[in-house]
Design a protein around this motif. Sequence first.
Motif, PDB file in Angstrom:
ATOM      1  N   THR A  20       0.833  -1.202   0.000  1.00 14.90           N
ATOM      2  CA  THR A  20       0.000   0.000   0.000  1.00 14.90           C
ATOM      3  C   THR A  20       0.871   1.257   0.000  1.00 14.90           C
ATOM      4  O   THR A  20       0.620   2.210  -0.758  1.00 14.90           O
ATOM      5  CB  THR A  20      -0.929   0.003   1.226  1.00 14.90           C
ATOM      6  OG1 THR A  20      -1.690  -1.199   1.238  1.00 14.90           O
ATOM      7  CG2 THR A  20      -1.857   1.195   1.225  1.00 14.90           C
ATOM      8  N   ARG A  24       1.071   4.017  -3.028  1.00 12.37           N
ATOM      9  CA  ARG A  24       0.805   5.450  -2.858  1.00 12.37           C
ATOM     10  C   ARG A  24       1.963   6.299  -3.366  1.00 12.37           C
ATOM     11  O   ARG A  24       1.755   7.316  -4.024  1.00 12.37           O
ATOM     12  CB  ARG A  24       0.502   5.760  -1.393  1.00 12.37           C
ATOM     13  CG  ARG A  24      -0.852   5.248  -0.978  1.00 12.37           C
ATOM     14  CD  ARG A  24      -1.177   5.615   0.437  1.00 12.37           C
ATOM     15  NE  ARG A  24      -2.456   5.029   0.816  1.00 12.37           N
ATOM     16  CZ  ARG A  24      -3.274   5.566   1.697  1.00 12.37           C
ATOM     17  NH1 ARG A  24      -2.961   6.688   2.294  1.00 12.37           N
ATOM     18  NH2 ARG A  24      -4.409   4.972   1.984  1.00 12.37           N
ATOM     19  N   TRP A  25       3.204   5.879  -3.041  1.00 11.72           N
ATOM     20  CA  TRP A  25       4.356   6.648  -3.512  1.00 11.72           C
ATOM     21  C   TRP A  25       4.517   6.541  -5.026  1.00 11.72           C
ATOM     22  O   TRP A  25       4.903   7.513  -5.683  1.00 11.72           O
ATOM     23  CB  TRP A  25       5.637   6.228  -2.798  1.00 11.72           C
ATOM     24  CG  TRP A  25       5.727   6.845  -1.447  1.00 11.72           C
ATOM     25  CD1 TRP A  25       5.688   6.212  -0.248  1.00 11.72           C
ATOM     26  CD2 TRP A  25       5.841   8.242  -1.143  1.00 11.72           C
ATOM     27  NE1 TRP A  25       5.762   7.123   0.774  1.00 11.72           N
ATOM     28  CE2 TRP A  25       5.866   8.367   0.256  1.00 11.72           C
ATOM     29  CE3 TRP A  25       5.913   9.387  -1.913  1.00 11.72           C
ATOM     30  CZ2 TRP A  25       5.963   9.612   0.891  1.00 11.72           C
ATOM     31  CZ3 TRP A  25       6.011  10.621  -1.289  1.00 11.72           C
ATOM     32  CH2 TRP A  25       6.042  10.714   0.097  1.00 11.72           C
ATOM     33  N   THR A  27       2.044   6.306  -7.110  1.00 14.18           N
ATOM     34  CA  THR A  27       1.039   7.234  -7.629  1.00 14.18           C
ATOM     35  C   THR A  27       1.542   8.669  -7.591  1.00 14.18           C
ATOM     36  O   THR A  27       1.382   9.428  -8.556  1.00 14.18           O
ATOM     37  CB  THR A  27      -0.266   7.114  -6.823  1.00 14.18           C
ATOM     38  OG1 THR A  27      -0.723   5.764  -6.877  1.00 14.18           O
ATOM     39  CG2 THR A  27      -1.337   8.051  -7.346  1.00 14.18           C
ATOM     40  N   MET A  79      -1.264  15.632  -3.057  1.00 18.93           N
ATOM     41  CA  MET A  79      -1.048  14.185  -2.944  1.00 18.93           C
ATOM     42  C   MET A  79       0.253  13.881  -2.205  1.00 18.93           C
ATOM     43  O   MET A  79       0.298  12.983  -1.366  1.00 18.93           O
ATOM     44  CB  MET A  79      -1.018  13.543  -4.332  1.00 18.93           C
ATOM     45  CG  MET A  79      -2.366  13.364  -4.950  1.00 18.93           C
ATOM     46  SD  MET A  79      -3.390  12.166  -4.078  1.00 18.93           S
ATOM     47  CE  MET A  79      -2.542  10.653  -4.462  1.00 18.93           C
ATOM     48  N   VAL A  83       0.305  11.865   1.369  1.00 17.30           N
ATOM     49  CA  VAL A  83       1.016  10.605   1.580  1.00 17.30           C
ATOM     50  C   VAL A  83       2.080  10.770   2.664  1.00 17.30           C
ATOM     51  O   VAL A  83       2.262   9.888   3.509  1.00 17.30           O
ATOM     52  CB  VAL A  83       1.624  10.089   0.253  1.00 17.30           C
ATOM     53  CG1 VAL A  83       2.528   8.889   0.490  1.00 17.30           C
ATOM     54  CG2 VAL A  83       0.522   9.725  -0.718  1.00 17.30           C
ATOM     55  N   TRP A  86       0.204  10.782   5.988  1.00 20.89           N
ATOM     56  CA  TRP A  86      -0.303   9.441   6.278  1.00 20.89           C
ATOM     57  C   TRP A  86       0.817   8.517   6.749  1.00 20.89           C
ATOM     58  O   TRP A  86       0.696   7.834   7.764  1.00 20.89           O
ATOM     59  CB  TRP A  86      -0.976   8.888   5.022  1.00 20.89           C
ATOM     60  CG  TRP A  86      -1.397   7.466   5.111  1.00 20.89           C
ATOM     61  CD1 TRP A  86      -2.515   6.972   5.724  1.00 20.89           C
ATOM     62  CD2 TRP A  86      -0.720   6.332   4.549  1.00 20.89           C
ATOM     63  NE1 TRP A  86      -2.569   5.610   5.574  1.00 20.89           N
ATOM     64  CE2 TRP A  86      -1.478   5.195   4.862  1.00 20.89           C
ATOM     65  CE3 TRP A  86       0.457   6.184   3.822  1.00 20.89           C
ATOM     66  CZ2 TRP A  86      -1.100   3.924   4.463  1.00 20.89           C
ATOM     67  CZ3 TRP A  86       0.828   4.914   3.416  1.00 20.89           C
ATOM     68  CH2 TRP A  86       0.049   3.813   3.745  1.00 20.89           C
TER      69      TRP A  86
END
Length: 128
Positions: A20, A24-25, A27, A79, A83, A86
């Motif tokens: 996951t 995310r990274w 993306t 974004m 990230v 998060w």
Amino acid sequence: MTNESDANFQIEVQRLHKLTVFGRWLTVILLWISVGSLSIWGLRREIALWLEHFTWAAVRYGLSFHRWPTLGLGLCLGMTLGVLTWQSRNMVRGLPLREKQGLEQQVRRIRQQGPSHPLWKWVCKGSR
């Protein structure tokens, strides 16, 4: 469940979490390569002006008169910061219970579907 399979289950949850984070990274990187580079290209004249005579007013007007590149840069920055926030929260405080339960549920679904699941070879294959 035995202790061995419970330990394997936790390893699989950790692998899914790593996937996951990687996703995310990936993306964020793809956003910067595509949308970010196009946005910077759209602001190339303003950036040249800012490098010559930097003022906050020039930045403000340059961004306000070029809405699409500004929106693209805002998306990329948002974004990236999302990230970072998060992942920092997860590193400092640990994974929230709700998120951990979601990962556990997803691992159960991957196990249930077996090798036909796209993530099975990365999450479950090595622990059985």
